[in-house]
Design a protein around this motif. Structure first.
Motif, PDB file in Angstrom:
ATOM      1  N   GLU A   1       0.807  -1.219   0.000  1.00  0.00           N
ATOM      2  CA  GLU A   1       0.000   0.000   0.000  1.00  0.00           C
ATOM      3  C   GLU A   1       0.840   1.268   0.000  1.00  0.00           C
ATOM      4  O   GLU A   1       0.599   2.195  -0.792  1.00  0.00           O
ATOM      5  CB  GLU A   1      -0.926   0.000   1.226  1.00  0.00           C
ATOM      6  CG  GLU A   1      -1.830   1.213   1.305  1.00  0.00           C
ATOM      7  CD  GLU A   1      -2.840   1.115   2.430  1.00  0.00           C
ATOM      8  OE1 GLU A   1      -3.725   1.994   2.514  1.00  0.00           O
ATOM      9  OE2 GLU A   1      -2.752   0.157   3.234  1.00  0.00           O
TER      10      GLU A   1
ATOM     11  N   ASP B   1      -6.096   1.303  -1.819  1.00  0.00           N
ATOM     12  CA  ASP B   1      -7.338   0.738  -1.294  1.00  0.00           C
ATOM     13  C   ASP B   1      -8.405   0.641  -2.383  1.00  0.00           C
ATOM     14  O   ASP B   1      -9.067  -0.389  -2.529  1.00  0.00           O
ATOM     15  CB  ASP B   1      -7.848   1.592  -0.131  1.00  0.00           C
ATOM     16  CG  ASP B   1      -9.171   1.082   0.413  1.00  0.00           C
ATOM     17  OD1 ASP B   1      -9.197  -0.038   0.958  1.00  0.00           O
ATOM     18  OD2 ASP B   1     -10.186   1.792   0.274  1.00  0.00           O
ATOM     19  N   GLN B   2      -8.562   1.695  -3.171  1.00  0.00           N
ATOM     20  CA  GLN B   2      -9.542   1.662  -4.253  1.00  0.00           C
ATOM     21  C   GLN B   2      -9.169   0.637  -5.316  1.00  0.00           C
ATOM     22  O   GLN B   2     -10.047  -0.037  -5.881  1.00  0.00           O
ATOM     23  CB  GLN B   2      -9.683   3.048  -4.889  1.00  0.00           C
ATOM     24  CG  GLN B   2     -10.465   4.050  -4.050  1.00  0.00           C
ATOM     25  CD  GLN B   2     -10.894   5.265  -4.846  1.00  0.00           C
ATOM     26  OE1 GLN B   2     -10.184   5.706  -5.750  1.00  0.00           O
ATOM     27  NE2 GLN B   2     -12.036   5.814  -4.519  1.00  0.00           N
TER      28      GLN B   2
ATOM     29  N   ARG C   1     -10.120  -2.802  -4.060  1.00  0.00           N
ATOM     30  CA  ARG C   1     -11.573  -2.955  -4.137  1.00  0.00           C
ATOM     31  C   ARG C   1     -12.029  -3.152  -5.582  1.00  0.00           C
ATOM     32  O   ARG C   1     -12.926  -3.972  -5.851  1.00  0.00           O
ATOM     33  CB  ARG C   1     -12.260  -1.728  -3.530  1.00  0.00           C
ATOM     34  CG  ARG C   1     -12.134  -1.631  -2.006  1.00  0.00           C
ATOM     35  CD  ARG C   1     -12.510  -0.242  -1.509  1.00  0.00           C
ATOM     36  NE  ARG C   1     -13.827   0.173  -1.988  1.00  0.00           N
ATOM     37  CZ  ARG C   1     -14.221   1.431  -2.104  1.00  0.00           C
ATOM     38  NH1 ARG C   1     -13.360   2.414  -1.782  1.00  0.00           N
ATOM     39  NH2 ARG C   1     -15.426   1.730  -2.530  1.00  0.00           N
TER      40      ARG C   1
END
Length: 331
Positions: free
Chosen positions: A140, A153-154, A157
């Motif tokens: 990350e 994070d996006q 997802r």
């Protein structure tokens, strides 16, 4: 590898000892514009939310004519900016699918969460689009440093969303990820990691931590173009970096260079040998010396009108080590 002195860069055409000749064109790579919801630090296109340049309806129509007119085209490769954000994305996808072309979309994944673009994953699945998505690291912190806070994070997802649609498991729904190495801050340069080993590391980490899957990892060398070039100049490293790339020149990669069988087209309808030449404003030439455009391709009724690829010192980025292209390593 470290360099203490700057050595003159050998012209690429001189290095390969012959002109780099064009092969039969089978790929159209289309840059739909510079509009993007991100502004990544390594972006050679210099795309950002502040850019407004994008495809026009006129050029979009001409590109649809090209796709329908030439059966030799096997692949339509859509890029940007965020290609999904620019005019012409869906019409070109639909036309390419109608004529049974392979469709590649180079996505940043985060576009799926922008208002009005939530239907893009389903649109891609319906049209069997191969998604090639940037994820410059599986950690990350490294991703967010390059692409912006919250992007990792996006992206995770988004991959989960695509997995739910069948990407990564359905043989017709291909999801590939792209690795770019960190930009160098010293003269201790290194080549891109071995693609197959890095792919294994990505798959193990992403499966273990997020239960997400993808097909292949593509490793791409940072070429000294756009924001990467500005960064290297600011660090006083650009000449040393070019010399490093030249010193790792691998002649085996030359026959597989993407510029040989593709045309790169910008949002204005200008034609280039590759996406990197497009960003450096080095247009493709026809034998009489004129710059090539989509209008001229249609008038000439042929895609195979270029004899020689226009080369520059940054071509060493595609031919260093295992090589580098929009399809990953070359050897």
């Amino acid at each position: 590898m470290s360099f203490n002195t700057i050595t003159k860069i050998t012209p690429f055409a001189e290095k390969i000892k012959q002109p780099l000749l064009k092969d039969k064109i089978t790929v159209l790579q289309i840059n739909l514009g510079k509009k993007c919801n991100l502004a990544c630090s390594h972006c050679h296109v210099e795309a950002s939310p502040k850019r407004t340049e994008e495809l026009t309806p006129e050029i979009c129509e001409q590109l649809q004519q090209l796709i329908s007119k030439f059966p030799q085209i096997k692949t339509i490769d859509l890029t940007g900016g965020a290609p999904e954000l620019n005019y012409g994305f869906k019409p070109l996808v639909e036309t390419a699918r109608k004529y049974n072309k392979e469709i590649i979309v180079r996505s940043n994944l985060t576009i799926y969460f922008e208002q009005g673009f939530e239907d893009i994953p389903q649109c891609c699945a319906d049209n069997k689009v191969r998604i090639v998505a940037s994820l410059p690291c599986y950690l990350e912190d490294n991703v967010d440093k390059v692409r912006g806070k919250g992007v990792y994070d996006q992206s995770i997802r988004a991959i989960g969303w695509l997995n739910d649609l069948g990407y990564g498991t359905d043989e017709d729904l291909i999801l590939d990820l792209v690795y770019n190495p960190p930009l160098p801050t010293t003269k201790n340069f290194s080549l891109t990691a071995e693609q197959s080993k890095l792919e294994t590391a990505y798959k193990m980490f992403l499966q273990e931590h997020f239960e997400i899957k993808f097909n292949s990892l593509l490793t791409i060398t940072n070429l000294p173009i756009g924001r990467t070039k500005f960064f290297l100049k600011k660090q006083g490293l650009i000449d040393d970096y070019l010399y490093f790339l030249e010193s790792n020149f691998n002649p085996i990669t030359v026959n597989s260079l993407m510029c040989r069988n593709e045309l790169s087209i910008d949002y204005l309808g200008n034609v280039y040998d590759c996406d990197f030449n497009q960003m450096e404003n080095l247009p493709a030439k026809i034998p009489n010396g004129d710059n090539l455009t989509v209008t001229k391709l249609l008038a000439m009724d042929s895609l195979d009108v270029i004899e020689k690829v226009q080369t520059a010192s940054y071509c060493y980025g595609c031919t260093a080590g295992s090589g580098s292209s929009c399809g990953g390593a070359l050897s």
